[in-house]
Design an enzyme around this catalytic site. Structure first.
Site, PDB file in Angstrom:
ATOM      1  NE  ARG A 122       0.565   0.791  -8.482  1.00  0.00           N
ATOM      2  CZ  ARG A 122       0.522   0.378  -9.747  1.00  0.00           C
ATOM      3  NH1 ARG A 122       0.787   1.226 -10.714  1.00  0.00           N
ATOM      4  NH2 ARG A 122       0.229  -0.864 -10.028  1.00  0.00           N
ATOM      5  CG  ASP A 307      -6.908  -1.607 -13.682  1.00  0.00           C
ATOM      6  OD1 ASP A 307      -6.396  -0.677 -13.037  1.00  0.00           O
ATOM      7  OD2 ASP A 307      -6.400  -2.751 -13.743  1.00  0.00           O
TER       8      ASP A 307
HETATM    9  N1  EPU Z   1      -0.180  -1.582  -1.749  1.00  0.00           N
HETATM   10  C1  EPU Z   1       0.523  -1.305  -0.605  1.00  0.00           C
HETATM   11  N2  EPU Z   1       1.567  -2.138  -0.268  1.00  0.00           N
HETATM   12  C2  EPU Z   1       1.895  -3.221  -1.031  1.00  0.00           C
HETATM   13  C3  EPU Z   1       1.165  -3.504  -2.190  1.00  0.00           C
HETATM   14  C4  EPU Z   1       0.119  -2.660  -2.521  1.00  0.00           C
HETATM   15  O1  EPU Z   1       0.250  -0.343   0.086  1.00  0.00           O
HETATM   16  O2  EPU Z   1       2.851  -3.935  -0.649  1.00  0.00           O
HETATM   17  C5  EPU Z   1      -1.294  -0.701  -2.115  1.00  0.00           C
HETATM   18  C6  EPU Z   1      -1.049  -0.005  -3.461  1.00  0.00           C
HETATM   19  O3  EPU Z   1      -0.304   1.175  -3.280  1.00  0.00           O
HETATM   20  C7  EPU Z   1      -2.454   0.250  -3.947  1.00  0.00           C
HETATM   21  C8  EPU Z   1      -3.233  -0.949  -3.406  1.00  0.00           C
HETATM   22  O4  EPU Z   1      -2.456  -1.486  -2.340  1.00  0.00           O
HETATM   23  O5  EPU Z   1      -2.960   1.419  -3.392  1.00  0.00           O
HETATM   24  C9  EPU Z   1      -3.493  -2.049  -4.411  1.00  0.00           C
HETATM   25  O6  EPU Z   1      -2.282  -2.464  -5.010  1.00  0.00           O
HETATM   26  P1  EPU Z   1      -2.089  -3.883  -5.694  1.00  0.00           P
HETATM   27  O7  EPU Z   1      -0.856  -4.506  -5.139  1.00  0.00           O
HETATM   28  O8  EPU Z   1      -3.362  -4.654  -5.613  1.00  0.00           O
HETATM   29  O9  EPU Z   1      -1.871  -3.458  -7.219  1.00  0.00           O
HETATM   30  P2  EPU Z   1      -0.728  -3.903  -8.203  1.00  0.00           P
HETATM   31  O10 EPU Z   1      -0.459  -5.359  -8.089  1.00  0.00           O
HETATM   32  O11 EPU Z   1       0.417  -2.963  -8.078  1.00  0.00           O
HETATM   33  C10 EPU Z   1      -2.374  -4.545 -10.140  1.00  0.00           C
HETATM   34  C11 EPU Z   1      -2.547  -4.173 -11.581  1.00  0.00           C
HETATM   35  C12 EPU Z   1      -3.088  -2.752 -11.680  1.00  0.00           C
HETATM   36  C13 EPU Z   1      -4.430  -2.709 -10.946  1.00  0.00           C
HETATM   37  C14 EPU Z   1      -4.251  -3.169  -9.490  1.00  0.00           C
HETATM   38  C15 EPU Z   1      -5.549  -3.235  -8.714  1.00  0.00           C
HETATM   39  C16 EPU Z   1      -0.821  -5.453 -12.705  1.00  0.00           C
HETATM   40  C17 EPU Z   1       0.462  -5.475 -13.428  1.00  0.00           C
HETATM   41  N3  EPU Z   1      -1.250  -4.263 -12.254  1.00  0.00           N
HETATM   42  O12 EPU Z   1      -1.430  -3.615  -9.601  1.00  0.00           O
HETATM   43  O13 EPU Z   1      -3.287  -2.480 -13.053  1.00  0.00           O
HETATM   44  O14 EPU Z   1      -4.953  -1.401 -10.973  1.00  0.00           O
HETATM   45  O15 EPU Z   1      -3.656  -4.484  -9.472  1.00  0.00           O
HETATM   46  O16 EPU Z   1      -6.444  -4.073  -9.347  1.00  0.00           O
HETATM   47  O17 EPU Z   1      -1.479  -6.475 -12.546  1.00  0.00           O
HETATM   48  C18 EPU Z   1      -3.460  -1.133 -14.986  1.00  0.00           C
HETATM   49  O18 EPU Z   1      -3.487  -2.178 -15.662  1.00  0.00           O
HETATM   50  O19 EPU Z   1      -3.735   0.004 -15.461  1.00  0.00           O
HETATM   51  C19 EPU Z   1      -3.089  -1.220 -13.571  1.00  0.00           C
HETATM   52  C20 EPU Z   1      -2.663  -0.163 -12.879  1.00  0.00           C
END
Ligand code: EPU
Length: 422
Positions: A122, A307
């Protein structure tokens, strides 16, 4: 550390109220950094992650007060610090959502790099690249992101090659107060992103197209305080649908949004679960039919959410036949697999797919929660299981489900929380 003891096999029956969305509340709480006046939010769930965000914002000098069971007031007037420290960011990655608003409003921010977490590496490279394109100078130093901008951020065209929910949210907030127009291409379409855009627009922002892949943000000079109600939690709602189905029960959701749950409902119906909307808005799940196997691939919204992957896997474990569950969003989100196997599931991992050979029923066992949604799948398995299941490290569940044990007990589940211990 608390644990749950669940005696399985009791069909869940009755009505259950869905709480406010964790993943909408977190960015919306951060957006109050941008306001020139106090912000009041309702339908904010009482969760560990929300308390952590309250601490992050208090550390910046903001006044955060719980004014009611589901209400929070946040006054940004006292902001006099610009740092999200390691201790808070490491316990909750969503703390990085202060980066965009701090930069836009104050021109500076220091935010700890989150590091890896239980479900994957992440990184936040896409957030940083986009902010740099808007004129921010970004340095990584001693485990921190040090960001600054001379004057205001500048509107830019941001292209996200991969969908990022948090990246889209950081840029929405940054662009709301930037100089000029920002266009995000490849924006995340999740309901939580749309809720943030709606909250920002209610503060005076000019955002168009949220929920579509191209979003246009015309920067404004200032944003005012707001009264805003957060959307219901679609993942809590989906988890309770699966809990109703696996216990062959009949559960009615109240206060949910069916339109946010279409992909999950479609898959459950495909599995033979009956789901019906009542004229009064309730959503009834009836799990008395035989469960059919299913093929699920996690994809960004409006597709099947990562999720809900662990929870639907638990349900597939007791379907008749072979299911395939593929995880495309996170690289390490199968930590529930060995625990479900301890409970009698027949699962084989093949890369990012798990092949599920249905068994008739789970068996109670001692298992360990490893992350939020994995814990939910263990609770679902335990509700179905023959005998007692002890689920340790339930603090993972408390991060994202408001009083799940109480809600399940009210529906007739035999679940007790034991305080303390490993
Ligand atoms: N990613 C990158 N680079 C970045 C950002 C993301 O490589 O700069 C990758 C991540 O490593 C991942 C993918 O892209 O493999 C998706 O990441 P995203 O940024 O969409 O996820 P997030 O914003 O970190 C939110 C939710 C998560 C949910 C994901 C996907 C929040 C606080 N968290 O995470 O929720 O799984 O979107 O829908 O909104 C949960 O609630 O259990 C949870 C993990």
């Amino acid at each position: 550390m608390d644990k749950f003891i669940i005696s399985g096999g009791k069909p869940l029956r009755g009505d259950v109220a869905i709480s406010g969305s964790k993943n909408a509340s977190l960015p919306i709480m951060c957006s109050s950094i941008l306001a020139d006046g106090p912000c009041s939010y309702t339908n904010v769930p009482r969760l560990q992650d929300i308390s952590t965000m309250e601490k992050v914002l208090s550390t910046l000098g903001m006044n955060v007060i719980r004014t009611g069971e589901d209400a929070i007031d946040i006054d940004p007037a006292g902001i006099d610090a610009f740092e999200a420290p390691y201790d808070l960011v490491k316990s909750m990655r969503a703390s990085i959502l202060v980066l965009g608003p701090l930069l836009a409003k104050f021109g500076r921010a220091k935010v700890s790099l989150p590091g890896g977490c239980a479900i994957g590496v992440r990184p936040i490279d896409m957030h940083l690249k986009a902010l740099a394109k808007m004129g921010a100078e970004i340095n990584l130093s001693h485990g921190y992101v040090m960001a600054g901008v001379n004057g205001r951020l500048k509107g830019a065209t941001i292209v996200f090659d991969n969908t990022t929910v948090g990246g889209t949210e950081n840029i929405l907030m940054a662009a709301a107060l930037a100089d000029g127009v920002t266009v995000i291409q490849g924006a995340a379409k999740e309901p939580e992103v749309v809720d943030l855009a709606n909250a920002l627009n209610a503060m005076g922002a000019r955002i168009q197209g949220a929920g579509e892949s191209t979003v246009t943000i015309e920067g404004v000079k200032s944003l005012h305080g707001v009264n805003y109600r957060i959307i219901p939690d679609r993942i809590e709602a989906g988890t309770l649908l699966v809990a109703g189905a696996i216990t062959k029960g009949r559960v009615t959701l109240r206060g949910h949004r069916t339109d946010h749950m279409v992909a999950v409902i479609e898959k459950l119906v495909e599995m033979g679960v009956s789901i019906q909307e009542l004229p009064d808005g309730g959503l009834v799940v009836d799990g008395t039919g035989d469960l059919q196997p299913v093929q699920v691939e996690t994809v960004p919204y409006p597709g099947f959410p990562t999720d809900m992957q662990a929870q639907i896997m638990a349900l597939a474990c007791v379907a008749k036949g072979v299911s395939r569950i593929t995880e495309n969003i996170f690289e390490n989100r199968f930590m529930h697999v060995p625990e479900l196997v301890r409970m009698g599931a027949d699962l084989q991992e093949a890369g990012n797919t798990v092949i599920v050979q249905g068994v008739s029923r789970f068996q109670g066992a001692s298992v360990m929660a490893t992350d939020l949604r994995a814990s939910a799948s263990l609770v679902i398995a335990a509700l179905n299981a023959n005998g007692y299941t002890e689920i340790r490290r339930i603090y993972h569940l408390d991060r994202g489900y408001e009083g799940l044990d109480k809600k399940l007990a009210k529906l007739g589940a035999q679940v007790t929380r034991e305080k303390g211990g490993l």
